[in-house]
Design an enzyme around this catalytic site. Structure first.
Site, mmCIF file in Angstrom:
data_model
loop_
_atom_site.group_PDB
_atom_site.id
_atom_site.type_symbol
_atom_site.label_atom_id
_atom_site.label_comp_id
_atom_site.label_asym_id
_atom_site.label_seq_id
_atom_site.Cartn_x
_atom_site.Cartn_y
_atom_site.Cartn_z
ATOM 1 N N LYS A 82 0.515 8.806 -4.623
ATOM 2 C CA LYS A 82 1.193 10.076 -3.737
ATOM 3 C C LYS A 82 2.531 10.123 -4.450
ATOM 4 O O LYS A 82 3.130 11.385 -4.574
ATOM 5 C CB LYS A 82 1.275 9.395 -2.295
ATOM 6 N N ALA A 120 -6.173 14.731 0.043
ATOM 7 C CA ALA A 120 -5.839 13.635 -0.691
ATOM 8 C C ALA A 120 -6.971 12.596 -0.356
ATOM 9 O O ALA A 120 -7.585 12.825 0.783
ATOM 10 C CB ALA A 120 -4.366 13.171 -0.373
ATOM 11 N N ASN A 150 1.289 -4.694 14.252
ATOM 12 C CA ASN A 150 0.151 -4.415 14.425
ATOM 13 C C ASN A 150 -0.518 -5.444 15.495
ATOM 14 O O ASN A 150 -1.495 -4.755 16.276
ATOM 15 C CB ASN A 150 -0.807 -4.785 13.045
ATOM 16 N N THR A 192 -7.911 12.944 -7.774
ATOM 17 C CA THR A 192 -7.483 13.954 -6.376
ATOM 18 C C THR A 192 -6.126 14.048 -6.164
ATOM 19 O O THR A 192 -5.471 15.239 -5.994
ATOM 20 C CB THR A 192 -8.258 13.586 -4.939
ATOM 21 N N THR A 213 3.733 10.900 2.207
ATOM 22 C CA THR A 213 3.766 9.879 2.884
ATOM 23 C C THR A 213 5.078 8.962 2.875
ATOM 24 O O THR A 213 5.694 8.918 1.823
ATOM 25 C CB THR A 213 2.637 8.895 2.770
ATOM 26 N N ASP A 214 5.415 8.164 3.882
ATOM 27 C CA ASP A 214 6.551 7.207 3.788
ATOM 28 C C ASP A 214 6.143 5.966 2.917
ATOM 29 O O ASP A 214 7.110 5.212 2.640
ATOM 30 C CB ASP A 214 7.224 6.634 5.121
ATOM 31 N N GLU A 215 5.003 5.905 2.294
ATOM 32 C CA GLU A 215 4.558 4.700 1.537
ATOM 33 C C GLU A 215 5.244 4.860 0.179
ATOM 34 O O GLU A 215 4.968 3.802 -0.442
ATOM 35 C CB GLU A 215 3.145 4.602 1.452
ATOM 36 N N TYR A 244 -2.685 3.879 -3.781
ATOM 37 C CA TYR A 244 -2.657 5.008 -2.833
ATOM 38 C C TYR A 244 -1.292 5.449 -2.958
ATOM 39 O O TYR A 244 -1.098 6.590 -3.132
ATOM 40 C CB TYR A 244 -3.012 4.877 -1.531
ATOM 41 N N THR A 268 -15.184 15.417 1.602
ATOM 42 C CA THR A 268 -15.351 14.218 1.264
ATOM 43 C C THR A 268 -16.146 13.543 2.559
ATOM 44 O O THR A 268 -16.034 13.963 3.569
ATOM 45 C CB THR A 268 -14.432 13.496 0.583
ATOM 46 N N LYS A 300 -9.313 3.802 9.701
ATOM 47 C CA LYS A 300 -7.978 3.399 9.991
ATOM 48 C C LYS A 300 -7.969 2.676 11.141
ATOM 49 O O LYS A 300 -8.664 2.746 12.044
ATOM 50 C CB LYS A 300 -7.229 4.829 10.060
ATOM 51 N N LEU A 301 -6.656 1.710 11.273
ATOM 52 C CA LEU A 301 -6.385 1.012 12.224
ATOM 53 C C LEU A 301 -6.805 1.155 13.703
ATOM 54 O O LEU A 301 -7.809 0.786 14.356
ATOM 55 C CB LEU A 301 -5.052 0.176 12.123
#
Ligand code: NAD
Ligand code: DAU
Length: 353
Positions: free
Chosen positions: A163, A87, A258, A104, A134-136, A159, A40, A198-199
């Site tokens: 997951k 993913a 952040n 996916t 993921t921890d999310e 997301y 992708t 990503k950041l």
């Protein structure tokens, strides 16, 4: 030489997957490593040019959502193990287009589980389906506390919900059909080869080009950052020493707001680009917050440390500097991945914010 194991790595052309593939191809020359990836926007075979001619490495371009293609892959190779990383991985994209995350992350995972079940009917011992999560999935923390392996799932974004669903399916296949499964849930990764949506890589690229650095909301959200090679090491250790049926949390014990992280990055970039101190910080621009933005993630990885002996490299500043150096010396890689579709995504994501 006879191969002692044939391992399928899905998503091996992506950020973390490419570090996992490199580690396994180099460290286990007697294994066959098959990298299956749809390529992708986030998958890039350039990430693997240093190992792609090794005799124990094979690439298969497949979409894990395509059931027939997955079955065909499993009839071509007799896999001993699967390390499943493929993913859709970006939270912002899951907000603007959740469907792909369902296909996916959920359907793709179930296709792989069915294929594994089908090919391991006669003999399950020595096999392993290792799912990278993921921890999310645990949701968002307040000011105190950590996610442990016992924390209840409470995903908040499309997301993380996708997951979480895939984690549940992996556990269900382990419990119901007896497939040996392991899951690990990791915190935010950073390092070379991360797609610049990503950041950290987005900020590095914008600072380099003197563009605004978009900070969502007040910049007070907290993430626990881990160098990508430390994650690849954890995956290696868990694959080889982890107990079937178990879950392991992986984290850097390295929490940053952040805005503080961006300021540190600005200081590093000023030095690297020979700018006077404070120049890059002037690019910081507060923009509209991410909808449903999780406040804080922090991982307790004491189980992984005490049971399996993993530990990350402690120095975040060094890892960040190494990452900046990589992006500054791989300008061709960066230019190629940010052309075309990425430009369209960037304009849509940040215009009017
Ligand atoms: P990434 O977006 O950089 O790479 C994903 C890879 O999967 C790409 O190579 C892409 O081509 C491939 N892929 C996507 N859809 C596919 C499909 N349908 N069929 C086959 N291949 C497909 O992601 P990443 O950041 O390297 O994350 C890898 C895994 O680790 C994901 O499962 C993610 O949820 C998990 N994870 C990521 C982080 C992080 O901070 N990046 C942290 C914890 C867990
Ligand atoms: O915690 C693990 C997760 O970390 C992984 O499962 C995901 O695949 C990975 O993308 C990452 O998710 P985050 O949403 O935490 O990462 P991201 O880099 O998108 O954002 C990090 C933080 O920075 C988050 O609080 C949102 C904020 N942010 C992000 C971007 C892209 C900004 O302030 N500005 C931005 O432009």
């Amino acid at each position: 030489m006879k191969s002692s194991k044939v391992i399928l790595v899905t998503g091996g052309a992506g950020f973390i997957g490419s570090h996992v593939v490199r580690r396994f191809v180099n460290n286990y020359p007697d294994y066959i490593i098959v990298n299956a990836d749809k390529l992708t926007y986030a998958g890039n075979l350039e990430n693997l040019t240093d190992i792609d001619t090794k005799p124990n490495y094979f690439f298969e371009r497949i979409d894990i959502v395509d059931k027939q293609a997955v079955m065909k892959l499993f009839s071509k190779y007799e896999f001993d193990g699967i390390i499943h990383l493929a993913a859709e991985s970006h939270v912002d994209r899951s907000i603007t287009g959740p469907d792909e995350f369902v296909y996916t992350n959920i359907v793709g995972t179930v296709n792989l589980l069915n294929a594994a079940l089908n090919s391991w009917t006669d003999r399950k011992e020595g096999k392993l389906f290792y799912h990278i999560s993921t921890d999310e999935v645990f949701g968002s923390l307040g000011e105190a506390g950590f996610f442990t392996e016992e924390t209840a799932y409470d995903p908040k974004s499309p997301y993380s919900a996708s997951k979480a669903s895939s984690d549940h399916m992996v556990r269900a296949y382990g419990h119901t059909f007896g497939i040996p499964v392991i899951i690990s849930n990791c915190s935010n990764n950073y390092g070379p080869n991360q797609f610049p949506e990503k950041l950290i890589p987005l900020a590095i690229n914008n600072i380099k080009n003197n563009n605004p650095i978009p900070v969502y909301g007040k910049g007070e959200n907290i993430r626990d950052w881990l160098y990508v090679e430390d994650h690849a090491l954890a995956i290696d250790i868990i694959y080889h020493k982890g107990r079937s049926g178990e879950t392991y949390n992986i984290g850097g014990n390295n929490e940053w707001k952040n805005i503080d992280l961006i300021k540190l990055l600005c200081q590093i970039m000023d030095k690297k680009l020979d700018r006077s101190p404070g120049t890059s910080e002037r690019l910081i621009t507060y923009v509209k917050d991410r909808p449903g933005h999780d406040m804080r993630y922090a991982i307790d990885s004491s189980k992984l440390k005490s049971e399996l002996g993993w530990s990350p490299l402690p120095e975040f500043e060094k890892g960040l500097e190494k990452t900046v150096d990589w992006y500054l010396s791989n300008t061709k890689w960066l230019e190629r991945v940010i052309s075309g579709d990425y430009k369209k995504y960037y304009d849509q994501q940040y215009s009017g914010r």
